[in-house]
Scaffold this active site. Sequence first.
Site, PDB file in Angstrom:
ATOM      1  CG  ASN A  96      43.448  90.318  66.914  1.00  0.00           C
ATOM      2  OD1 ASN A  96      44.601  90.746  67.037  1.00  0.00           O
ATOM      3  ND2 ASN A  96      42.871  90.156  65.743  1.00  0.00           N
ATOM      4  NE  ARG A 145      45.823  87.449  63.924  1.00  0.00           N
ATOM      5  CZ  ARG A 145      45.026  87.634  62.917  1.00  0.00           C
ATOM      6  NH1 ARG A 145      43.846  88.129  63.102  1.00  0.00           N
ATOM      7  NH2 ARG A 145      45.412  87.314  61.703  1.00  0.00           N
ATOM      8  CG  HIS A 179      47.125  87.190  56.440  1.00  0.00           C
ATOM      9  ND1 HIS A 179      47.468  87.750  55.234  1.00  0.00           N
ATOM     10  CD2 HIS A 179      46.736  88.212  57.227  1.00  0.00           C
ATOM     11  CE1 HIS A 179      47.277  89.053  55.291  1.00  0.00           C
ATOM     12  NE2 HIS A 179      46.845  89.358  56.502  1.00  0.00           N
ATOM     13  NE  ARG A 237      51.912  95.539  55.495  1.00  0.00           N
ATOM     14  CZ  ARG A 237      51.025  94.719  56.072  1.00  0.00           C
ATOM     15  NH1 ARG A 237      50.405  93.798  55.368  1.00  0.00           N
ATOM     16  NH2 ARG A 237      50.790  94.821  57.358  1.00  0.00           N
ATOM     17  CD  GLU A 274      42.010  86.111  60.446  1.00  0.00           C
ATOM     18  OE1 GLU A 274      41.131  87.003  60.403  1.00  0.00           O
ATOM     19  OE2 GLU A 274      43.192  86.302  60.145  1.00  0.00           O
TER      20      GLU A 274
END
Length: 396
Positions: free
Chosen positions: A7, A89, A178, A237, A382
């Site tokens: 990742n 990823r 995601h 955000r 993940e």
Amino acid sequence: MKILVINAGSSSLKYRLFEMETEQVLAKGVADRIGIGNSFLKHTGKKEILIDKNLPNHEVAIKEVLEVLTDPEYGVIKDASEISAVGHRVVAGGEYFTESIIATDSVREKMRDIIELAPLHMPASLMGLDACRKVMQGIPHVLVFDTSFHSTMPDVAKLYGIDYDDYKELKIRRYGAHGISHQYISEESAKIIGRKNFNLIVCHLGNGASLSAVKNGKCVDTTMGFTPLEGLIMGTRSGDIDPSVVQYLINKKGWDISQAISYLNKSCGVKGISGVSSDFRDLTTAANEGNERAQLAIDMFSYRVKKYIGAYAAVMDGVDMIAFTAGIGENTPEVRERVLDNMSYLGITYDKELNYNCPRGETVKLSKDDSKVLVYIIPTNEELVIARETLRVSSK
Ligand code: ADP
């Protein structure tokens, strides 16, 4: 068969080595502060070690990762050739990549076209991929996209209310993010409920946060959009906002468009609302000490999660299960409580005491037996999804 999961961020490279027969993690770690000085490698294998090392770029970093993985004292393999495939990823796949794929030169070229969709993340994914393909040649490198799981969204959910020709020409639509986590939680939820056909709402609440509506194992809607800026209020955000605010900000603050977008990505969310932090540990501490803006941030964050749960229950004609995951979903009972309280119209009852005192890092059933909706905390994984996808695609 051993699979290495990578990742890559702009200045970091996280890795995890799996033995796929048992899905056991043999080693994991992170090469951090790549290219920005004071770089180091933190590794957990046979033993833990922190190595201070100059890592000027991702190529040097991955070489160092292979060094430590094969180190007689700290490593877990004798030779890098024991690694059969690498899974990467990738945040955005655009309309082009709707499922995991082996990286080739032409695939890599296509990835460049998608940079605009995730300008913060895609260059890093490419740097990581290029470095790994150079250093580990002759084995498949599989790209696993964070958008793939959402590619099943129907037009009514994925399109914006803009001129259809602009969607067609410029591919302006909702892609979500995601997806790797949403997919994992959806598979785990199916195991728990014991069937494939059910309505699930996944609440992935981390620093970046998104919900997805999953009907019969397929994503039918998600809160993130063209970029991860849409949807929930997040760590930094804003989430959903009237785009006219952007123009107003530009006029009032004398900013250009990138400053305004950077502001919405980096200075807003619970950090901006609270003025305290983007981290829910700091926020709950501050709120408990009476900080009203920290409390407001927690309330606003939770309110929007609740609002989307209502929306997704509506579009799926009901919900059978709600699953909380990621840093906040797994660890912040204050948020889960605000989301789950007063959901009697859905028939939700849950154990309020357990919500505050549940074991960390485990799957926990929060709903009571009389609840019409199952409510679970499920720790996300993940890396395991990436490893499984890499195995599936590379053994085709
Ligand atoms: P990301 O992967 O998007 O960076 P994470 O899933 O790691 O995010 O979630 C990070 C957030 O989770 C932190 O900002 C913090 O707010 C929250 N979090 C993580 N651990 C805890 C904890 N033990 N208690 C409360 N909140 C936590």
